[in-house]
Scaffold this motif. Sequence first.
Motif, PDB file in Angstrom:
ATOM      1  N   ILE A  99       6.439  12.744   0.761  1.00 11.87           N
ATOM      2  CA  ILE A  99       7.172  11.612   0.518  1.00 11.87           C
ATOM      3  C   ILE A  99       7.629  12.321  -0.232  1.00 11.87           C
ATOM      4  O   ILE A  99       7.649  13.086  -1.466  1.00 11.87           O
ATOM      5  N   GLY A 100       8.851  12.746   0.146  1.00 12.90           N
ATOM      6  CA  GLY A 100       9.655  12.496  -1.011  1.00 12.90           C
ATOM      7  C   GLY A 100      10.274  14.773  -1.241  1.00 12.90           C
ATOM      8  O   GLY A 100      10.409  14.825  -2.254  1.00 12.90           O
ATOM      9  N   THR A 101       9.492  15.224  -0.857  1.00 10.81           N
ATOM     10  CA  THR A 101       9.937  16.109  -0.930  1.00 10.81           C
ATOM     11  C   THR A 101      10.197  17.486   0.163  1.00 10.81           C
ATOM     12  O   THR A 101      10.190  18.391   0.065  1.00 10.81           O
TER      13      THR A 101
ATOM     14  N   GLY B  53       0.807  -1.352  -0.280  1.00 13.64           N
ATOM     15  CA  GLY B  53      -0.128  -0.063   0.136  1.00 13.64           C
ATOM     16  C   GLY B  53       1.000   1.129  -0.024  1.00 13.64           C
ATOM     17  O   GLY B  53       0.454   2.466   0.220  1.00 13.64           O
ATOM     18  N   HIS B  54       2.430   1.195  -0.527  1.00 13.39           N
ATOM     19  CA  HIS B  54       3.103   2.141  -0.559  1.00 13.39           C
ATOM     20  C   HIS B  54       2.226   3.910  -1.414  1.00 13.39           C
ATOM     21  O   HIS B  54       1.445   3.259  -2.387  1.00 13.39           O
ATOM     22  N   SER B  55       2.090   5.019  -1.536  1.00 15.45           N
ATOM     23  CA  SER B  55       1.302   5.460  -1.606  1.00 15.45           C
ATOM     24  C   SER B  55       1.687   5.542  -3.608  1.00 15.45           C
ATOM     25  O   SER B  55       0.728   5.931  -4.129  1.00 15.45           O
TER      26      SER B  55
ATOM     27  N   TYR C 184       2.715   5.203   8.563  1.00 17.27           N
ATOM     28  CA  TYR C 184       2.014   6.171   8.885  1.00 17.27           C
ATOM     29  C   TYR C 184       2.481   7.388   7.431  1.00 17.27           C
ATOM     30  O   TYR C 184       4.013   7.960   8.320  1.00 17.27           O
ATOM     31  N   GLU C 185       2.004   8.051   6.400  1.00 15.61           N
ATOM     32  CA  GLU C 185       3.346   7.999   5.831  1.00 15.61           C
ATOM     33  C   GLU C 185       2.325   9.388   4.365  1.00 15.61           C
ATOM     34  O   GLU C 185       1.931   9.208   3.862  1.00 15.61           O
ATOM     35  N   PRO C 186       2.208  11.024   5.320  1.00 19.80           N
ATOM     36  CA  PRO C 186       1.302  11.654   4.331  1.00 19.80           C
ATOM     37  C   PRO C 186       1.288  11.707   2.618  1.00 19.80           C
ATOM     38  O   PRO C 186       3.267  11.646   2.955  1.00 19.80           O
TER      39      PRO C 186
HETATM   40  P1  PGA Z   1      11.469   9.601   1.595  1.00 21.67           P
HETATM   41  O1  PGA Z   1      10.079   8.314   0.666  1.00 21.67           O
HETATM   42  O2  PGA Z   1      11.754   8.954   3.224  1.00 21.67           O
HETATM   43  O3  PGA Z   1      12.287   9.386   0.570  1.00 21.67           O
HETATM   44  O4  PGA Z   1       9.881  11.502   1.995  1.00 21.67           O
HETATM   45  C1  PGA Z   1       9.686   7.518   2.667  1.00 21.67           C
HETATM   46  C2  PGA Z   1       8.741   6.218   1.875  1.00 21.67           C
HETATM   47  O5  PGA Z   1       8.104   7.008  -0.212  1.00 21.67           O
HETATM   48  O6  PGA Z   1       8.727   5.554   1.905  1.00 21.67           O
END
Ligand code: PGA
Length: 250
Positions: free
Chosen positions: A172-174, A94-96, A166-168
């Motif tokens: 992510i990657g921002t 379920g990764h975003s 929990y990954e808003p």
């Molecule tokens: P990020 O990614 O640490 O690069 O923000 C987290 C993730 O997608 O699991």
Amino acid sequence: MRQPMVAGNWKMNGSSSSVKELIAGIKDGMASVTKAEVVVCPPAVYIPRVSGAVEDTAIKVGSQNVCDQDKGAFTGEISGEMLKDVGCEYAIVGHSERRSLYGESDELVAKRFAAARRNGIKPIFCIGETLQEREQGITNDVCSRQIDAVIALEGVEALADGVIAYEPVWAIGTGKTASPEQAQEVHAFIRGKIAALNADVAEGLRILYGGSMNPANAAELISQADIDGGLIGGASLKAEDFLAICSAAE
Ligand code: PGA
């Protein structure tokens, strides 16, 4: 006491040589990691190599997804049994990026969660809201809906077999991390929601935070009462940064 956990999601990065170097670097620094459970999730093709390299260490290996089916005509998919066979103890589900780029629904994610479980693999079950959803004030509803899909299929006790991340999505990657307070608020909501159904499961369940976690912000995030570790993307590709986060988790 919940054991802290730090999992590295390498996403679609690396080569034979860089993977070898990265895992060697992590192994080298593991002596200073005594409390946290450390997991790495390489691209599927590198899993056997990484499993072999960590055999004599405490580092565990996870996949970045798992097929909801166990065998047969499912081109491009990898079954839980295969992942287990090459040394995976965990599987991200379920990764975003799977949800948004490859159209994985809550129901499909729940089926993948179930497939991991029935093959003896612990799901790292990702949930989280988009920026738009946060601005609409429906963060808790979205997380609830995503969790409910798993509970409907597998029952609340099933959550005890894995961890939640929990990954808003907006973090992510921002480079934009949720503040420790923002993250803690959602983590507490998630634990409270599960506690209403089964207090023991809620108490034992590890809830990781993910989204631009790095060596500078990890300690403060993980020190929150309901944050039990991190799922790390970008910063997991550098051994030094990943190890610094593992240390912060202690
Ligand atoms: P990020 O990614 O640490 O690069 O923000 C987290 C993730 O997608 O699991």
